[in-house]
Design an enzyme around this catalytic site. Structure first.
Site, PDB file in Angstrom:
ATOM      1  N   ASN A   6      -2.608  -6.332   5.507  1.00  0.00           N
ATOM      2  CA  ASN A   6      -2.770  -7.339   4.566  1.00  0.00           C
ATOM      3  C   ASN A   6      -3.600  -8.635   4.871  1.00  0.00           C
ATOM      4  O   ASN A   6      -3.384  -9.070   5.927  1.00  0.00           O
ATOM      5  CB  ASN A   6      -1.011  -8.080   4.013  1.00  0.00           C
ATOM      6  CG  ASN A   6      -0.240  -6.856   3.960  1.00  0.00           C
ATOM      7  OD1 ASN A   6      -0.348  -5.949   3.218  1.00  0.00           O
ATOM      8  ND2 ASN A   6       0.676  -6.897   5.022  1.00  0.00           N
ATOM      9  N   GLY A  37       3.391   2.442  10.462  1.00  0.00           N
ATOM     10  CA  GLY A  37       3.204   1.588  11.791  1.00  0.00           C
ATOM     11  C   GLY A  37       2.814   0.082  11.644  1.00  0.00           C
ATOM     12  O   GLY A  37       3.454  -0.941  12.446  1.00  0.00           O
ATOM     13  N   ALA A  38       1.920  -0.327  10.679  1.00  0.00           N
ATOM     14  CA  ALA A  38       1.538  -1.601  10.397  1.00  0.00           C
ATOM     15  C   ALA A  38       0.755  -1.626   9.196  1.00  0.00           C
ATOM     16  O   ALA A  38       0.335  -0.729   8.636  1.00  0.00           O
ATOM     17  CB  ALA A  38       0.670  -2.203  11.385  1.00  0.00           C
ATOM     18  N   MET A  39       0.686  -2.832   8.495  1.00  0.00           N
ATOM     19  CA  MET A  39      -0.203  -3.046   7.357  1.00  0.00           C
ATOM     20  C   MET A  39      -1.301  -4.135   7.600  1.00  0.00           C
ATOM     21  O   MET A  39      -1.004  -5.572   7.793  1.00  0.00           O
ATOM     22  CB  MET A  39       0.656  -3.289   6.231  1.00  0.00           C
ATOM     23  CG  MET A  39      -0.018  -3.356   4.798  1.00  0.00           C
ATOM     24  SD  MET A  39      -0.871  -2.095   4.346  1.00  0.00           S
ATOM     25  CE  MET A  39      -2.097  -2.721   3.330  1.00  0.00           C
ATOM     26  N   HIS A  60      -9.634  -3.739  10.113  1.00  0.00           N
ATOM     27  CA  HIS A  60      -9.450  -3.509   8.553  1.00  0.00           C
ATOM     28  C   HIS A  60     -10.163  -4.781   7.844  1.00  0.00           C
ATOM     29  O   HIS A  60     -10.365  -4.691   6.786  1.00  0.00           O
ATOM     30  CB  HIS A  60      -8.112  -3.366   8.437  1.00  0.00           C
ATOM     31  CG  HIS A  60      -7.695  -1.728   7.952  1.00  0.00           C
ATOM     32  ND1 HIS A  60      -8.573  -0.762   7.538  1.00  0.00           N
ATOM     33  CD2 HIS A  60      -6.640  -0.957   8.496  1.00  0.00           C
ATOM     34  CE1 HIS A  60      -7.952   0.284   7.359  1.00  0.00           C
ATOM     35  NE2 HIS A  60      -7.105   0.076   7.973  1.00  0.00           N
ATOM     36  N   GLU A 111      -9.863   4.045   6.134  1.00  0.00           N
ATOM     37  CA  GLU A 111      -8.848   4.469   7.374  1.00  0.00           C
ATOM     38  C   GLU A 111      -9.872   5.190   8.399  1.00  0.00           C
ATOM     39  O   GLU A 111      -9.710   5.041   9.608  1.00  0.00           O
ATOM     40  CB  GLU A 111      -7.806   5.193   6.957  1.00  0.00           C
ATOM     41  CG  GLU A 111      -6.914   4.406   6.035  1.00  0.00           C
ATOM     42  CD  GLU A 111      -6.286   3.564   6.942  1.00  0.00           C
ATOM     43  OE1 GLU A 111      -6.295   3.410   7.878  1.00  0.00           O
ATOM     44  OE2 GLU A 111      -5.840   2.529   6.021  1.00  0.00           O
ATOM     45  N   HIS A 152      -6.514  -1.988  15.243  1.00  0.00           N
ATOM     46  CA  HIS A 152      -6.815  -1.273  14.003  1.00  0.00           C
ATOM     47  C   HIS A 152      -6.547  -2.154  12.735  1.00  0.00           C
ATOM     48  O   HIS A 152      -7.584  -2.122  11.972  1.00  0.00           O
ATOM     49  CB  HIS A 152      -5.857   0.131  13.969  1.00  0.00           C
ATOM     50  CG  HIS A 152      -5.880   0.818  12.698  1.00  0.00           C
ATOM     51  ND1 HIS A 152      -6.881   2.184  12.697  1.00  0.00           N
ATOM     52  CD2 HIS A 152      -5.467   0.541  11.247  1.00  0.00           C
ATOM     53  CE1 HIS A 152      -6.745   2.473  11.287  1.00  0.00           C
ATOM     54  NE2 HIS A 152      -5.801   1.716  10.767  1.00  0.00           N
ATOM     55  N   GLU A 153      -5.456  -2.894  12.811  1.00  0.00           N
ATOM     56  CA  GLU A 153      -5.276  -3.734  11.694  1.00  0.00           C
ATOM     57  C   GLU A 153      -6.157  -4.796  11.391  1.00  0.00           C
ATOM     58  O   GLU A 153      -6.350  -5.302  10.378  1.00  0.00           O
ATOM     59  CB  GLU A 153      -3.776  -4.088  11.541  1.00  0.00           C
ATOM     60  CG  GLU A 153      -2.788  -2.960  11.676  1.00  0.00           C
ATOM     61  CD  GLU A 153      -2.720  -1.850  10.636  1.00  0.00           C
ATOM     62  OE1 GLU A 153      -3.379  -2.113   9.613  1.00  0.00           O
ATOM     63  OE2 GLU A 153      -2.595  -0.695  11.045  1.00  0.00           O
ATOM     64  N   GLU A 188       1.100  -1.247  -0.008  1.00  0.00           N
ATOM     65  CA  GLU A 188       0.091   0.018  -0.047  1.00  0.00           C
ATOM     66  C   GLU A 188       0.853   1.133   0.040  1.00  0.00           C
ATOM     67  O   GLU A 188       1.802   1.531   1.009  1.00  0.00           O
ATOM     68  CB  GLU A 188      -1.010   0.231   1.137  1.00  0.00           C
ATOM     69  CG  GLU A 188      -2.031   1.145   1.238  1.00  0.00           C
ATOM     70  CD  GLU A 188      -3.017   1.255   2.210  1.00  0.00           C
ATOM     71  OE1 GLU A 188      -3.937   2.040   2.259  1.00  0.00           O
ATOM     72  OE2 GLU A 188      -2.768   0.453   3.298  1.00  0.00           O
TER      73      GLU A 188
END
Length: 854
Positions: free
Chosen positions: A261, A257-259, A297, A316, A293-294, A125
């Site tokens: 996927n 911070g993080a993703m 998602h 987001e 949060h991740e 991303e």
């Protein structure tokens, strides 16, 4: 903007020319020559009638072969794409096969497939997948991925479920269609902290947090946070997890911070690894929030993604709002709300007031990486919160259920999002949509009237001009209000006033005495409240307001008034403020975490913006001196009670990262900092020696640095923690944060000369160069040394990591508000950045936008 930089416009959106029914990828991993074979099952998109060429994104790829239905073709390639002419393509479905070669070990931008200390990992991303293989790298192209990884690494991971493996290979199948930005691959010598979760439908999910050998014992809190997040998501939103496994991997070199996927979240290691010895309470809270949060998602971002990058705020903003809800329930909701607003004002209000202002959903962009901003994330979350306030909790739940049912598997838009609320509630949200399309922070002016038992509030909203948007329209603003009697009793509990016009009045009848208003309770809208309030009234609200946010806000506003008077007029520190803070500090009926927040003075940058908004020129040096004077006066006013408070908060209990203990430690460290002003550091030195957690260690060291002590402790800290990158990031940042203004840039230069300043690592770069940018008086020192040093490092980093360079460059966004000398220094550095040969599009766009403001 240069000729090479072309804007992308929302109005120009068209669906992609083809649909992809399936993707098969094979990776043969080698550090300097990884082979990637891609097999795409394509067909023409009915939404784009006619015959079209096939254009795929691709950057930095060495094309080895290209076949259509097994037959070689010769495509046209350039630095950014591969194109096959329409006449070379079948009229119906076909299979495209490409093989490319890439070099992960030389990928310093940390986008696409790269290496971090021997580990292969990805970040796709927003547009990183095009650096892996040729593909339509856009979020509305969704497909099912099957992945085979061949390599000598112990662990080979990708999205979805593991379907087969053998020595040196593994195959993964993700049954859920996804855009390319959610693709992930990790390969390395990793160890897992494993757990389990059973969903409400009975699915058994294997949970793994993958880390480097030796870090397994620091994953416990991350695992606990993940399990609590999964449970909360089911209980509050009715959404369960949809794969057999959920993997998280901790990576040391990561731009963000993080993703999220799908099924394989990749995290910056600082947001996974934690123990009482290495992580502060703030670290634990941040890990909890980011893990949540991740994970959230999975539904708001993965199952329902965004049609194009202009809709980034949809996934987001909604997910930030949800992680704020979660953290509020896991901890103190009032304290979390205050902390969220502090962050919003520090980052997003500043953004809205400067040259980088843009709508929550922008109309155009040059580099999408530059729009991962506080406006998209934090203001986007505030817009969701306002919508929930306007329609009510039950209607919000109905609308969210409709959103999930209607758009599962879709690439959605803001229009889709608002339509489900209109359908679920019957409301017309056309005016509310202005929050998405107009930049800037509205200002609310307040007039009051009292006569014959009737109290009136008249609000006037002003929406300031922002770059590209000189004229604005009245917005829908939910204003939560309560009224208090002069004796402190609440006579009108919180109610929501819905403002829809530029000027609007509200009446309260049947009151026995003129009330004291508590306006914008819970910070019900992201606006600036312009209301002249006497110090006595602020002190009254600090003592009596039943809304925790507004109680804190009264003390903060009073502190800002005092600090502004001290900085601009040389006034004495107000007794009203000192007495009000003293009452809250020693009120044992209040949450210790709340009391600690009330002891925290407004940030220097915050006050500079307030002074600038009032039409005056802020002086960073005077603001810094004023803030220190207030801290000193507060330490004197609180007197001997501070020692009793400090002692009472040490109950000797074993460490726990829970909110109750964290709140007690926060108040204890706040008391220690003030006590250090009184004794010159004796107590803090002892506290450092006897610290039982990183929170106490950092708290004591901070107190010492604040009084220009701590050289011995700084050296001891480095000796003890030199092996731990995440802990040493704190060591670097702490020294620069507390440096005297004139010494901030020289100290930063000295620290940057150390061999352990790994400037190519984003965490380390931010902990040093970013820390200088955050030292308000140091960065804006009248000599210009802070500007020069930051510009030097941005120019050096940009060729290797444009994304991090561009994000740190926002330090310059406030330069127009200062005096002529500082403006001249800042402008010269922005011009020097822009004159740099080969400057990236990311950094060029940011510098051009900022320099245009002056």
């Amino acid at each position: 903007m240069t000729a090479a930089q072309k804007s992308v416009h929302l109005a120009d959106y068209q669906p992609y020319t083809h649909l992809i029914d399936g993707v098969e990828l094979t990776f043969r991993l080698q550090p300097s020559a990884t082979r990637v074979t891609a097999r795409l099952a394509l067909r023409p998109n009915p939404a784009r009638p006619g015959r079209h060429a096939l254009r795929l994104n691709g950057e930095g790829l060495k094309l080895l072969s290209c076949l259509v239905d097994g037959q070689p073709v010769t495509p046209k390639t350039d630095a950014r794409s591969l194109t096959i002419a329409a006449k070379a393509l079948p009229a119906g479905p076909f299979v495209l096969e490409t093989e490319v070669e890439i070099a992960p070990e030389s990928n310093t931008a940390l986008e696409g497939l790269y290496m971090s200390r021997g580990m292969y990992c990805t970040q796709c991303e927003a547009e990183g997948f095009r650096k892996i293989t040729y593909y339509p790298d856009r979020p509305d192209v969704m497909a099912r991925f099957k992945v085979r990884i061949e390599g000598s690494q112990r662990v080979l991971l990708s999205n979805g479920n593991l379907v087969a493996k053998g020595k040196g290979w593994a195959e993964w199948d993700d049954p859920w269609p996804k855009p390319a930005y959610l693709f992930a691959l990790v390969a390395g010598d990793l160890r897992a902290r494993s757990g389990r979760f059973r969903t409400f439908s009975g699915r058994k999910v294997a949970l793994n947090i993958w880390v480097r050998p030796g870090d397994e014992d620091r994953c416990g809190y991350a695992m606990d946070s993940l399990q609590r997040s999964m449970k909360w998501e089911e209980e509050v939103y009715g959404r369960e997890y949809d794969l057999d496994v959920f993997n998280i991997v901790a990576v040391d070199d990561f731009n963000m911070g993080a993703m999220e996927n799908k099924g394989l979240n990749i995290f910056n290691s600082r947001y996974v690894l934690a123990s009482s010895e290495t992580a502060t309470d703030e670290d634990f809270a941040r890990i909890e929030a980011i893990i949540a949060h991740e994970y959230f998602h999975n539904w708001t971002g993965n199952r329902i993604t965004c049609r194009d990058w202009f809709q980034l705020c949809l996934k987001e903003g909604l997910t930030v709002f949800r992680d704020h809800q979660f953290s509020g329930e896991m901890r103190s909701a009032a304290v979390r709300r205050i902390e969220d607003v502090v962050a919003l004002r520090a980052r997003q209000f500043r953004e809205d007031a400067g040259p980088l202002a843009h709508p929550v959903r922008p109309e155009s962009f040059v580099e999408i990486n530059n729009f991962y901003t506080a406006t998209v994330y934090e203001k986007g979350a505030e817009v969701i919160g306002m919508l929930k306030t306007l329609v009510g909790d039950q209607a919000y739940t109905r609308a969210l259920n409709l959103y999930f049912d209607r758009h599962d598997g879709d690439a959605a838009t803001i229009e889709d999002w608002l339509k489900v609320f209109e359908d679920a509630t019957g409301r017309d949200l056309a005016q509310f949509k202005l929050w998405y399309s107009e930049a800037g922070t509205p200002h609310l002016k307040v007039q009051e009237d009292w006569a014959d038992g009737i109290y009136s509030l008249t609000f006037t909203q002003e929406n300031p001009a922002t770059p590209g948007q000189p004229e604005k329209h009245p917005k829908v603003i939910p204003i939560n209000v309560g009224l208090l009697n002069p004796n402190g009793d609440e006579v009108v509990p919180t109610l929501m006033l819905e403002m829809t016009r530029a000027k609007q009045s509200f009446r309260f009848e049947g009151l026995a005495a003129r009330p004291i208003p508590s306006i914008l309770r819970g910070f019900s809208a992201p606006v600036v409240l312009d209301r002249k309030v006497a110090s006595a009234e602020r002190a009254f609200l600090l003592a009596h307001d039943t809304d925790p946010f507004n109680r804190w806000e009264a003390g903060r506003a009073l502190a800002k008034d005092v600090m502004a008077a001290v900085a601009t007029k040389g006034a004495d520190v107000s007794a009203d403020w000192l007495d009000g803070v003293a009452r809250v500090t020693f009120d044992e009926s209040l949450d210790p975490a709340f009391r600690a927040l009330c002891l925290r003075l407004p940030a220097e940058d915050d006050l500079a913006q307030t002074i600038h908004a009032a039409g005056r020129v802020p002086d960073p040096a005077k603001i810094h001196t004023a803030r220190r004077a207030m801290v000193g006066a507060l330490s004197v006013r609180l007197g001997e009670g501070l020692q009793r408070l400090y002692d009472s908060l040490d109950d000797g209990a074993d460490f726990s990262p829970d909110a109750v203990q964290a709140g007690r430690r926060a108040l204890r460290m706040a008391a220690l900092s003030l006590l250090t002003r009184r004794d010159g550091g004796k107590l803090a030195a002892a506290a450092y020696t006897n610290a039982r957690s990183m929170t106490e260690e950092i708290g004591a060291l901070s107190a010492l640095l604040d009084v220009r002590q701590g050289k011995v402790q700084i050296a001891a800290f480095a000796d003890r923690w030199g092996h731990d990158r995440n802990v040493m990031d704190k060591w670097f940042a702490l020294q620069i944060s507390f440096a005297e203004p004139a010494q901030a840039a020289p100290l930063t230069g000295d620290l940057a000369a150390r061999p352990d300043f790994d400037w190519k690592n984003p965490n380390r770069f931010r902990s040093v160069i970013g820390a200088l940018a955050a030292n308000h008086a140091g960065f804006h020192h009248r000599s210009g040394a802070g500007y020069r040093l930051v510009a030097d490092w941005l120019i050096r980093l940009d060729p290797l990591n444009p994304q991090t360079a561009a994000r740190v460059s926002t330090a310059f966004e406030t330069w127009p508000r200062y005096d002529a000398r500082r403006r001249a220094h800042a402008r010269a550095e922005l011009q020097r950045i822009l004159a740099t040969p080969g400057l990236s599009g990311d950094l060029r766009e940011m510098a051009e936008r900022m320099i245009a403001a002056g």
